[in-house]
Design an enzyme around this catalytic site. Structure first.
Site, mmCIF file in Angstrom:
data_model
loop_
_atom_site.group_PDB
_atom_site.id
_atom_site.type_symbol
_atom_site.label_atom_id
_atom_site.label_comp_id
_atom_site.label_asym_id
_atom_site.label_seq_id
_atom_site.Cartn_x
_atom_site.Cartn_y
_atom_site.Cartn_z
ATOM 1 N N ASP A 27 -1.088 -2.155 -47.153
ATOM 2 C CA ASP A 27 -1.014 -0.760 -46.694
ATOM 3 C C ASP A 27 0.207 -0.012 -47.246
ATOM 4 O OD1 ASP A 27 -3.202 -0.991 -44.566
ATOM 5 O OD2 ASP A 27 -1.858 -2.628 -44.088
ATOM 6 N N ARG A 81 -15.428 -5.419 -46.379
ATOM 7 C CA ARG A 81 -14.897 -5.672 -45.039
ATOM 8 C C ARG A 81 -15.916 -6.363 -44.135
ATOM 9 N NH1 ARG A 81 -10.996 -0.942 -43.081
ATOM 10 N NH2 ARG A 81 -9.842 -2.726 -42.290
ATOM 11 N N LYS A 98 -0.439 1.607 -34.947
ATOM 12 C CA LYS A 98 -1.900 1.710 -34.802
ATOM 13 C C LYS A 98 -2.508 0.309 -34.716
ATOM 14 C CE LYS A 98 -4.516 2.390 -38.761
ATOM 15 N NZ LYS A 98 -5.434 1.253 -38.891
ATOM 16 N N ASN A 99 -2.006 -0.587 -35.562
ATOM 17 C CA ASN A 99 -2.632 -1.900 -35.661
ATOM 18 C C ASN A 99 -2.189 -2.869 -34.559
ATOM 19 O OD1 ASN A 99 -4.029 -0.841 -37.758
ATOM 20 N ND2 ASN A 99 -2.854 -1.859 -39.376
ATOM 21 N N ARG A 149 -6.236 9.517 -38.347
ATOM 22 C CA ARG A 149 -6.648 8.220 -37.781
ATOM 23 C C ARG A 149 -5.430 7.334 -37.563
ATOM 24 N NH1 ARG A 149 -9.777 4.813 -41.211
ATOM 25 N NH2 ARG A 149 -9.040 3.388 -39.643
ATOM 26 N N CYS A 178 -11.668 2.313 -42.912
ATOM 27 C CA CYS A 178 -11.562 2.839 -44.276
ATOM 28 C C CYS A 178 -12.507 2.111 -45.221
ATOM 29 C CB CYS A 178 -10.127 2.687 -44.764
ATOM 30 S SG CYS A 178 -9.015 3.862 -43.988
HETATM 31 N N1 EPU Z 1 -12.343 -10.593 -44.361
HETATM 32 C C1 EPU Z 1 -13.532 -11.279 -44.561
HETATM 33 N N2 EPU Z 1 -14.265 -11.624 -43.460
HETATM 34 C C2 EPU Z 1 -13.859 -11.336 -42.190
HETATM 35 C C3 EPU Z 1 -12.642 -10.647 -41.994
HETATM 36 C C4 EPU Z 1 -11.907 -10.296 -43.109
HETATM 37 O O1 EPU Z 1 -13.910 -11.551 -45.693
HETATM 38 O O2 EPU Z 1 -14.587 -11.674 -41.243
HETATM 39 C C5 EPU Z 1 -11.561 -10.176 -45.533
HETATM 40 C C6 EPU Z 1 -11.499 -8.641 -45.629
HETATM 41 O O3 EPU Z 1 -12.651 -8.111 -46.238
HETATM 42 C C7 EPU Z 1 -10.237 -8.421 -46.431
HETATM 43 C C8 EPU Z 1 -9.352 -9.601 -45.983
HETATM 44 O O4 EPU Z 1 -10.215 -10.566 -45.378
HETATM 45 O O5 EPU Z 1 -10.533 -8.530 -47.801
HETATM 46 C C9 EPU Z 1 -8.288 -9.218 -44.980
HETATM 47 O O6 EPU Z 1 -8.864 -8.568 -43.865
HETATM 48 P P1 EPU Z 1 -8.213 -8.599 -42.411
HETATM 49 O O7 EPU Z 1 -9.209 -9.153 -41.472
HETATM 50 O O8 EPU Z 1 -6.868 -9.259 -42.487
HETATM 51 O O9 EPU Z 1 -7.999 -7.070 -42.132
HETATM 52 P P2 EPU Z 1 -8.425 -6.239 -40.865
HETATM 53 O O10 EPU Z 1 -8.075 -6.978 -39.630
HETATM 54 O O11 EPU Z 1 -9.796 -5.709 -41.022
HETATM 55 C C10 EPU Z 1 -6.084 -5.114 -40.546
HETATM 56 C C11 EPU Z 1 -5.606 -3.697 -40.498
HETATM 57 C C12 EPU Z 1 -5.608 -3.109 -41.885
HETATM 58 C C13 EPU Z 1 -4.698 -3.970 -42.775
HETATM 59 C C14 EPU Z 1 -5.167 -5.428 -42.759
HETATM 60 C C15 EPU Z 1 -4.259 -6.346 -43.540
HETATM 61 C C16 EPU Z 1 -6.340 -2.995 -38.349
HETATM 62 C C17 EPU Z 1 -7.222 -2.122 -37.550
HETATM 63 N N3 EPU Z 1 -6.485 -2.926 -39.660
HETATM 64 O O12 EPU Z 1 -7.420 -5.027 -41.023
HETATM 65 O O13 EPU Z 1 -5.058 -1.828 -41.784
HETATM 66 O O14 EPU Z 1 -4.732 -3.476 -44.093
HETATM 67 O O15 EPU Z 1 -5.238 -5.893 -41.398
HETATM 68 O O16 EPU Z 1 -2.970 -6.322 -43.007
HETATM 69 O O17 EPU Z 1 -5.493 -3.703 -37.815
HETATM 70 C C18 EPU Z 1 -4.802 0.421 -42.296
HETATM 71 O O18 EPU Z 1 -4.024 0.467 -41.326
HETATM 72 O O19 EPU Z 1 -4.951 1.362 -43.111
HETATM 73 C C19 EPU Z 1 -5.568 -0.787 -42.516
HETATM 74 C C20 EPU Z 1 -6.606 -0.853 -43.339
#
Ligand code: EPU
Length: 472
Positions: free
Chosen positions: A344, A159, A56-57, A452, A154
């Site tokens: 995850d 976030r 998915k990611n 999802r 989620c």
């Molecule tokens: N963060 C910030 N500011 C930003 C971006 C991120 O503070 O602008 C913080 C987030 O709030 C979080 C941390 O940085 O506390 C890490 O967030 P990250 O940006 O790495 O996560 P993401 O890209 O939003 C993806 C996956 C998540 C997975 C994380 C970590 C997708 C669509 N989602 O999220 O997957 O947990 O990376 O590996 O790729 C899931 O699949 O259930 C899921 C939540």
């Protein structure tokens, strides 16, 4: 090669017309589920073989990358999950023609006629996913402007998107916050930049990659995420004509090019789904062969799986995960960015830890609010205490973030059936596992969220011999 035939029955979208808009508006709907409730009779070990498809990611980001090409892209191994459909709907609204290819899960994405979408149509996607934020760079490159709806995903913490917006501003984007989303323009074009992320965010790293590849000049990204899904996205961009080097110490260097073409790519397998089924095998004292899973991207998980008392056998076409008998063992885990233990992975594994004699501790350092699912487990008889501010533990490696928390799991406990509601994607899967291991009957509601990220999880539960009633 995928058929380029708009009238085909397999055509996901045709042209920008009423039908397409209806598809796009409904695209976030659940995939193949008509009921939101599953009744599970616990106590039966899960046994058999299932297949995992593309991550998915990665798949969702690869679809966005197709926007950058001058020609069509072909993505294979696309999972049939609602996050993919949400992104497909949004791409369709922007004029991308999406058709199915020859093999199952093969999609052809043709961005030749990319155009601005109506804000009202885009708004229909508000709250359905976090991927729309990644449309910023590609749309700015293609159209000179972009509108991004309020994000979903989620509810596992605030976030925020500040890293994304700060990076886009470094490239020269002008961002206006609107009541229903954000509007972006790039009056002077997008230019390469030197960016250092405050944290190796997966999404922000992808944002920089998708923007830098066509930006004028060079971009150096420091403190980048280096998850296998990021490497796979870089491989896709390289196929398209980008010049990107992954350098030591989380540095990614991108030399902008004037033009990219389409790609042909098989998406990397979903290691989160594989880890979830592995955890289900362990907790139910079962034996599951996860076809498509690979060792290299799961090494950290496999170490922990073995420490808890699980066993695995790596084959060319997948990994067999099983409970070898005997007692499970408690562990201390700290979630982290790659190559650490993924955030995850913790939720599904917690169910197995409720069965291990002794005290396990999980420190969640990535998200602020990822232990919500433990309430339901406690309701079923688990003994899990969540410490809001984290705890000292001699087994910890590093203190990572201010708002981190710890969950302390004391076992062994026997779970008994209950009525529980799925709070989020991974937490939801842990509820399924808990119900599968519990004595008696459980009703798990709001299971639509699980689709999802888990393709046909109902069919897979059936294949693995679970005892349940699902009127879908
Ligand atoms: N963060 C910030 N500011 C930003 C971006 C991120 O503070 O602008 C913080 C987030 O709030 C979080 C941390 O940085 O506390 C890490 O967030 P990250 O940006 O790495 O996560 P993401 O890209 O939003 C993806 C996956 C998540 C997975 C994380 C970590 C997708 C669509 N989602 O999220 O997957 O947990 O990376 O590996 O790729 C899931 O699949 O259930 C899921 C939540």
């Amino acid at each position: 090669m995928a058929p380029d035939n708009n009238s085909s029955e397999d055509c996901v979208t045709t042209e920008k017309n009423e039908e397409l808009n209806t598809f796009a508006k409904n695209a976030g709907a659940r995939v193949g589920l008509t009921s939101d409730e599953i009744i599970i009779n616990g106590g039966r070990p899960l046994q058999g073989r299932i297949e995992v498809r593309g991550a998915k990611n990665l798949a969702t980001k690869a679809m966005v990358a197709a926007l950058l090409g001058k020609s069509a892209s072909v993505l294979k191994n696309v999972p049939n999950i609602s996050d993919v459909r949400t992104v497909a709907g949004l791409l369709a609204l922007h004029g991308v023609l999406i058709t199915r290819g020859e093999e199952p899960g093969e999609w052809r994405l043709d961005p030749t006629n990319v155009e601005l979408a109506h804000k009202a149509d885009i708004d229909a996607h508000a709250g359905s996913s976090r991927i729309p934020i990644l449309f910023c760079g590609p749309l700015l490159h293609r159209l000179g402007e972009a509108f991004i709806p309020d994000l979903g995903g989620c509810r596992i913490g605030d976030r925020p998107i500040d890293f994304h917006l700060d990076a886009l501003r470094e490239f020269g984007a002008v961002i206006e916050k609107l009541p229903s989303g954000i509007s972006l323009t790039a009056p002077n074009g997008l230019k390469g930049a030197n960016i250092e992320l405050p944290y190796p965010s997966v999404g922000a790293t992808e944002q920089v990659l998708l923007t830098a590849v066509l930006a004028e000049g060079q971009t150096e990204l420091k403190n980048a995420a280096i998850e296998p899904e990021i490497t796979d996205l870089i491989a896709i961009l390289q196929k398209m004509g980008a010049i990107i080097s992954m350098e030591p110490n989380r540095v990614i260097f991108i030399e902008g090019v004037p033009e990219l073409k389409g790609y042909r790519h098989r998406a990397i397998f979903d290691r989160n789904e594989a880890a979830s089924w592995a955890a289900a095998a362990l907790a139910t004292e079962g034996d599951i062969f996860v076809g498509g899973a690979r060792q290299e991207e799961m090494m950290t998980f496999l170490n922990v799986f073995r420490k808890v008392g699980g066993e695995f056998e790596v084959e060319d076409d997948g990994i067999r995960f099983y409970h070898p008998g005997g007692e499970l063992k408690p562990v201390t885990i700290e979630t982290d960015v790659h190559p650490g233990f993924m955030t995850d992975w913790q939720q599904p594994l917690v169910v197995a830890l409720t069965k291990a004699p002794g005290v396990s501790t999980i420190h969640e350092t990535v998200y602020e609010n990822r232990f919500g699912f433990t309430d339901a487990l406690n309701q079923m008889g688990a003994d899990i205490v969540v410490h809001k501010d984290g705890i000292q533990d001699y087994k910890r490696r590093v203190a990572r973030r201010e708002f981190e928390q710890a969950a302390v799991i004391s076992g062994p406990t026997t779970l008994t059936g209950a009525k529980v509601e799925v709070p989020d994607l991974r937490g939801g899967f842990s509820h399924l596992i808990a119900a599968l291991t519990a004595e008696g009957q459980s009703t798990v509601t709001n299971v639509g969220i699980i689709s999802r990220g888990y393709e046909d999880f109902i069919g897979k539960l059936r294949q693995l011999g679970a005892d349940f009633i699902f009127e879908g």
